[in-house]
Scaffold this active site. Structure first.
Site, mmCIF file in Angstrom:
data_model
loop_
_atom_site.group_PDB
_atom_site.id
_atom_site.type_symbol
_atom_site.label_atom_id
_atom_site.label_comp_id
_atom_site.label_asym_id
_atom_site.label_seq_id
_atom_site.Cartn_x
_atom_site.Cartn_y
_atom_site.Cartn_z
ATOM 1 C CB CYS A 134 -0.910 -0.016 1.234
ATOM 2 S SG CYS A 134 -1.766 1.548 1.504
ATOM 3 C CG HIS A 148 -7.495 8.741 0.803
ATOM 4 N ND1 HIS A 148 -7.539 7.449 0.335
ATOM 5 C CD2 HIS A 148 -7.878 9.526 -0.222
ATOM 6 C CE1 HIS A 148 -7.915 7.448 -0.941
ATOM 7 N NE2 HIS A 148 -8.142 8.708 -1.301
ATOM 8 N N GLY A 163 -14.920 7.006 -7.097
ATOM 9 C CA GLY A 163 -13.682 7.574 -7.649
ATOM 10 C C GLY A 163 -12.450 7.267 -6.819
ATOM 11 C CG HIS A 213 -4.287 3.649 3.625
ATOM 12 N ND1 HIS A 213 -3.262 2.932 4.226
ATOM 13 C CD2 HIS A 213 -4.723 4.517 4.583
ATOM 14 C CE1 HIS A 213 -3.079 3.348 5.474
ATOM 15 N NE2 HIS A 213 -3.966 4.320 5.714
ATOM 16 C CG HIS A 269 -9.329 13.895 -1.286
ATOM 17 N ND1 HIS A 269 -8.327 13.987 -2.225
ATOM 18 C CD2 HIS A 269 -9.815 12.629 -1.373
ATOM 19 C CE1 HIS A 269 -8.219 12.819 -2.866
ATOM 20 N NE2 HIS A 269 -9.113 11.984 -2.371
ATOM 21 C CG HIS A 303 -4.270 -0.942 4.987
ATOM 22 N ND1 HIS A 303 -3.791 -0.182 3.947
ATOM 23 C CD2 HIS A 303 -5.171 -1.796 4.452
ATOM 24 C CE1 HIS A 303 -4.371 -0.567 2.831
ATOM 25 N NE2 HIS A 303 -5.210 -1.545 3.108
#
Ligand code: AMP
Length: 114
Positions: free
Chosen positions: A4, A100, A93, A98, A102, A46
């Protein structure tokens, strides 16, 4: 997880532009920013995506959102505002598997999300 990219960033195997770290969370600048401020905030543990989260992970989600607060203030995004996005799965998308968030800011963002 050994293959990863974000786990490799957390472990320092792949370089990143780190802006925040604590015991549970790591944050760094997106390599292809779509806004003047584009920061990725990830759990050190993870999880492939948001669907991998369950009820026992609620404290972690709370911790991640608190990290958003701290980072937004650190990056001076708190006054004008910002957006948090979590892409999940192919239709969402998501490219990197992993979990996350934005954090986008530094300009007025478009009204439409997708
Ligand atoms: P997503 O489409 O939600 O999976 O977003 C993955 C994000 O990770 C994209 O915005 C990429 O630009 C970003 N990204 C991928 N590899 C790196 C990297 N090595 N350093 C920083 N950002 C990255």
């Amino acid at each position: 997880m050994e293959d990863c990219i974000f786990c490799k960033i957390i472990n320092g195997i792949v370089p990143s532009n780190k802006i925040f770290e604590d015991d549970l969370v790591f944050a760094f600048r997106d390599i292809h920013p779509v806004a003047p401020a584009h920061i990725l905030i990830i759990p050190k543990k993870h999880y492939p995506n948001l669907e991998a989260i369950d009820a026992t992970d609620q404290p972690l989600l709370s911790h991640l959102l608190h990290a958003v607060n701290l980072i937004a203030r650190q990056e001076c995004l708190d006054k004008n505002g910002y957006r948090i996005a979590i892409n999940c799965g192919p239709w969402g998308g998501q490219v990197v598997q992993h979990l996350h968030m934005h954090l986008l800011g530094g300009r007025k963002l478009a009204d439409e999300l997708g």
